[in-house]
Design a protein around this motif. Structure first.
Motif, PDB file in Angstrom:
ATOM      1  N   GLU A 355      35.494  46.003 -33.499  1.00 10.62           N
ATOM      2  CA  GLU A 355      35.135  44.356 -34.385  1.00 10.62           C
ATOM      3  C   GLU A 355      34.811  43.492 -33.992  1.00 10.62           C
ATOM      4  O   GLU A 355      33.588  42.823 -34.351  1.00 10.62           O
ATOM      5  CB  GLU A 355      36.634  44.283 -34.570  1.00 10.62           C
ATOM      6  N   ILE A 356      33.624  43.267 -32.970  1.00  8.14           N
ATOM      7  CA  ILE A 356      33.258  42.617 -31.923  1.00  8.14           C
ATOM      8  C   ILE A 356      32.021  42.612 -32.164  1.00  8.14           C
ATOM      9  O   ILE A 356      31.088  42.074 -32.062  1.00  8.14           O
ATOM     10  CB  ILE A 356      33.385  42.590 -30.417  1.00  8.14           C
ATOM     11  N   LEU A 357      31.750  44.194 -32.245  1.00  9.02           N
ATOM     12  CA  LEU A 357      29.984  44.571 -32.907  1.00  9.02           C
ATOM     13  C   LEU A 357      29.643  43.967 -33.940  1.00  9.02           C
ATOM     14  O   LEU A 357      29.040  43.420 -34.504  1.00  9.02           O
ATOM     15  CB  LEU A 357      30.028  46.194 -32.092  1.00  9.02           C
ATOM     16  N   HIS A 358      30.469  44.108 -34.819  1.00 11.97           N
ATOM     17  CA  HIS A 358      30.555  43.630 -36.257  1.00 11.97           C
ATOM     18  C   HIS A 358      30.492  42.510 -35.998  1.00 11.97           C
ATOM     19  O   HIS A 358      29.680  41.244 -36.733  1.00 11.97           O
ATOM     20  CB  HIS A 358      31.811  43.938 -37.097  1.00 11.97           C
ATOM     21  N   PHE A 359      31.384  41.515 -35.603  1.00  6.16           N
ATOM     22  CA  PHE A 359      30.848  39.979 -35.285  1.00  6.16           C
ATOM     23  C   PHE A 359      29.732  39.722 -34.648  1.00  6.16           C
ATOM     24  O   PHE A 359      29.843  39.052 -35.721  1.00  6.16           O
ATOM     25  CB  PHE A 359      32.353  39.169 -34.170  1.00  6.16           C
ATOM     26  N   GLY A 360      29.438  40.680 -33.693  1.00  7.98           N
ATOM     27  CA  GLY A 360      28.056  39.894 -33.965  1.00  7.98           C
ATOM     28  C   GLY A 360      26.854  40.456 -34.932  1.00  7.98           C
ATOM     29  O   GLY A 360      26.134  39.214 -35.015  1.00  7.98           O
ATOM     30  N   GLN A 361      27.149  41.145 -35.650  1.00 14.92           N
ATOM     31  CA  GLN A 361      26.266  41.443 -36.831  1.00 14.92           C
ATOM     32  C   GLN A 361      26.644  39.858 -37.853  1.00 14.92           C
ATOM     33  O   GLN A 361      25.667  39.214 -38.049  1.00 14.92           O
ATOM     34  CB  GLN A 361      26.668  42.339 -37.677  1.00 14.92           C
ATOM     35  N   TYR A 475      19.570  38.718 -30.116  1.00 18.81           N
ATOM     36  CA  TYR A 475      20.108  39.328 -31.128  1.00 18.81           C
ATOM     37  C   TYR A 475      20.488  40.825 -30.953  1.00 18.81           C
ATOM     38  O   TYR A 475      21.297  41.510 -30.750  1.00 18.81           O
ATOM     39  CB  TYR A 475      20.197  38.004 -32.272  1.00 18.81           C
ATOM     40  N   GLU A 476      19.280  41.457 -30.982  1.00 14.12           N
ATOM     41  CA  GLU A 476      18.546  42.830 -31.238  1.00 14.12           C
ATOM     42  C   GLU A 476      18.961  42.703 -29.500  1.00 14.12           C
ATOM     43  O   GLU A 476      20.033  44.089 -29.781  1.00 14.12           O
ATOM     44  CB  GLU A 476      16.999  42.861 -31.758  1.00 14.12           C
ATOM     45  N   ALA A 477      18.787  42.420 -28.451  1.00 15.06           N
ATOM     46  CA  ALA A 477      19.076  43.150 -27.811  1.00 15.06           C
ATOM     47  C   ALA A 477      20.146  42.388 -26.607  1.00 15.06           C
ATOM     48  O   ALA A 477      21.156  43.719 -26.817  1.00 15.06           O
ATOM     49  CB  ALA A 477      18.686  41.883 -25.646  1.00 15.06           C
ATOM     50  N   MET A 478      21.074  41.468 -27.394  1.00 17.69           N
ATOM     51  CA  MET A 478      22.538  41.555 -27.438  1.00 17.69           C
ATOM     52  C   MET A 478      22.969  42.908 -28.266  1.00 17.69           C
ATOM     53  O   MET A 478      24.279  43.371 -27.708  1.00 17.69           O
ATOM     54  CB  MET A 478      23.421  40.312 -28.448  1.00 17.69           C
ATOM     55  N   ALA A 479      22.880  43.071 -29.720  1.00 17.45           N
ATOM     56  CA  ALA A 479      23.262  44.233 -29.781  1.00 17.45           C
ATOM     57  C   ALA A 479      23.329  45.622 -29.932  1.00 17.45           C
ATOM     58  O   ALA A 479      24.442  46.149 -29.854  1.00 17.45           O
ATOM     59  CB  ALA A 479      22.563  44.463 -32.018  1.00 17.45           C
TER      60      ALA A 479
END
Length: 556
Positions: A355-361, A475-479
């Protein structure tokens, strides 16, 4: 005696929960990977459901987990139906454990010294051994509770009136069968545990209070009653979650229907199987027969209905319609549900990570709205401004729901590693919510500049977009780091992206401050532009904080 019975039942249920919790923690990441291996093949889904339920000794936990997966979109409804069928087969193992070990010998005598072994394991420095110790203690409490239940059941032999009250409901053909099906259903709904109801049924059968046919009917009812847990869990979920829970009910109700119609032949089949495998002719035969009936019922029902999975899907889709609120296209939770208890803590941590990965998107989409707002004409600006405000509300809501979900996880049942993960999750979602706030703040800055007649120049727009591009790289690095999760060893990519943002901000700021002295008439636009750069650089700070939290998580 009744008070003792209630307490013994509580001990049995507590032991069952403790056993399940310990096994889940001992399985840890292996269990999560096993669940993730589910494919579109319904037969593999059945095997997965069977394996998970056998591993954690709780069909309710498995079905609730499946409902959350469907709600999140990890599983399709078709896949979920297969897993639920397998969970129904897996849960019959408990009945076999009780009938094989709970009556033939006084296992409570062994359970007491075995608790010492469980205690020694529970104080080990190794997480896995502590979890195994918890499972051992749960196993002991389960059988101690069963032993106390057997000894505290009132002696109806000395009370002919009470015994006749029970036995008068037997011998009435299909009416008696239906009556005891209802009794089993209601009892399971009350206890919220089919395993406890099966244990009580075996005790009543062993003491001669009910006949084999009555006990068989009660077990059929217990298969219906156990579906209530998944339906409760799905009540707050999305339409697909509710459909998955209803599919569980449809599966079991259909199975009970055809078995009731063929009740006597089905019981004869069970007797034939028991005699052929050498379990007939002993005092324990009725107990083994009930366990066999429970297993064969679910095996045959699955063998029949697995071919009709598409039809079951159509039925539940026709019955369960989307709520009005579910037509809203705003980003929402994908992997976790709202409200209700979290019955599988270790798996819940894995779902929170997704869910956190989705939140990042979601927060990354906000960056594109900032880009569009910068370029927007007077006519289109309000549309993108509304998007930025809306996404601030969306990020607030998602942060709240994830935090609420994490709060509902029983931290005492988690392994040390999972507890550390949860601790850092709170920091990560806070930083992501701040990114949503930044988007709205920039939108208000753009709106305020327009209200004061300030129009950003093409040169400044190009420079702002160069900053946005660098933030997009961050953001790409964070993802990437979020996806790596436990496998993350360094965040050099995030540090590089952060340095690029800071260097670019400093370079643009230095140039602009020189220009202000040369062109004082552009002072107000410069102030606005510099403020914009600072807000963008601040977003870079939030993004690097997320990667730092991830790295801290893996190092602890």
């Amino acid at each position: 005696m009744i008070i003792t019975l209630v307490g013994a039942l509580g001990m049995f249920l507590f032991g069952m929960n403790m056993l399940s919790s310990g096994l889940q923690k001992a399985a840890g990441a292996g269990l999560r990977k096993f669940v993730a291996s589910i494919t579109s093949n319904p037969f593999k889904g059945v095997l997965t459901g069977l394996g998970v339920t056998a591993a954690i000794q709780s069909s309710s936990a498995t079905t609730v987990m499946v409902v959350s997966f469907v709600s999140a979109g990890i599983l399709t409804l078709t896949q979920a139906i297969g897993v639920i069928m397998g969970a129904n087969i897996g849960t019959t193992m408990t009945a076999w454990i009780v009938s094989l070990f709970g009556f033939k010998a006084d296992i409570a005598t062994l359970a007491v010294p075995l608790m010492a072994v469980g205690f020694l394991l529970s104080i080990s420095k190794k997480n896995k051994l502590r979890s195994i110790g918890e499972a051992v203690v749960g196993f002991c409490l389960l059988f101690l509770g069963l032993s106390f239940m057997k000894s505290s059941i009132p002696d109806l032999g000395g009370n002919p009136e009470a015994l006749s009250f029970i036995t008068k409901f037997s011998g009435k053909g299909i009416a008696s069968v239906l009556f005891f099906v209802i009794v089993g259903t209601v009892l399971t709904i009350i206890l919220q545990s089919s395993s406890a109801t099966v244990a009580l049924t075996l005790i009543f059968l062993d003491m001669g209070y009910i006949g084999f046919d009555m006990a068989a009917a009660m077990v059929l009812g217990e298969n219906i009653g156990t579906t209530i847990t998944a339906n409760i869990a799905a009540a707050m979920g999305n339409v697909n979650a509710r459909r998955a829970a209803l599919a569980h009910t449809v599966f079991n109700v259909f199975g009970v229907f055809w078995v009731v119609c063929l009740f006597r032949p089905f019981l004869s089949l069970i007797s034939l199987i028991i005699n052929n495998i050498g379990l007939g002719g002993s005092a324990q035969t009725p107990l083994y027969s009930i366990s066999m009936l429970h297993t064969v019922f679910n095996l045959v029902n699955t063998s029949i209905l697995i071919w009709f999975t598409p039809q079951i899907e159509r039925i539940v889709c026709r019955i369960v319609k989307p709520r009005a609120s579910e037509t809203d296209e705003s980003p929402k939770l994908m992997y976790i549900g709202k409200g209700g208890p979290v019955s599988t803590p270790e798996l819940a941590v894995s779902e929170a990570q997704k869910e956190i990965l989705h939140f990042g998107q979601v927060v990354r989409e906000d960056l594109e709205y900032i880009r569009m707002a910068v370029r927007a004409s007077e006519h289109d600006f309000s549309k993108w401004q509304e998007k930025l405000i809306k996404y601030e509300e969306v990020t607030d809501n998602i942060e709240y729901e994830i935090a609420n979900f994490l709060n509902r996880i029983d931290r005492s049942t988690l392994s040390e590693t999972s507890n550390t993960k949860v601790r850092f999750m709170y920091r990560i979602i806070s930083e992501m919510e701040s990114l949503g706030d930044s988007g709205e703040s920039i939108g208000r800055l753009l709106e305020r500049a327009r209200e004061h007649g300030q129009k950003i120049s093409e040169k400044h727009i190009a420079e702002v977009e160069s900053m946005i591009d660098l933030i997009s790289d961050a953001y790409e690095a964070m993802a990437t780091n979020l996806k790596l999760g436990e496998n993350l060893t360094n965040i050099d990519n995030a540090y590089h992206a952060e340095r690029m943002i800071n260097d670019r901000r400093s370079y643009l700021r230095e140039i602009e401050l020189k220009l202000v002295g040369e062109h004082p008439e552009a002072y107000f636009e410069s102030v606005f532009y510099l403020d914009f750069l600072e807000r963008l650089e601040e977003m870079g700070d939030y993004i690097i904080n997320i990667s730092q939290a991830l790295l801290g998580k893996t190092e602890n």
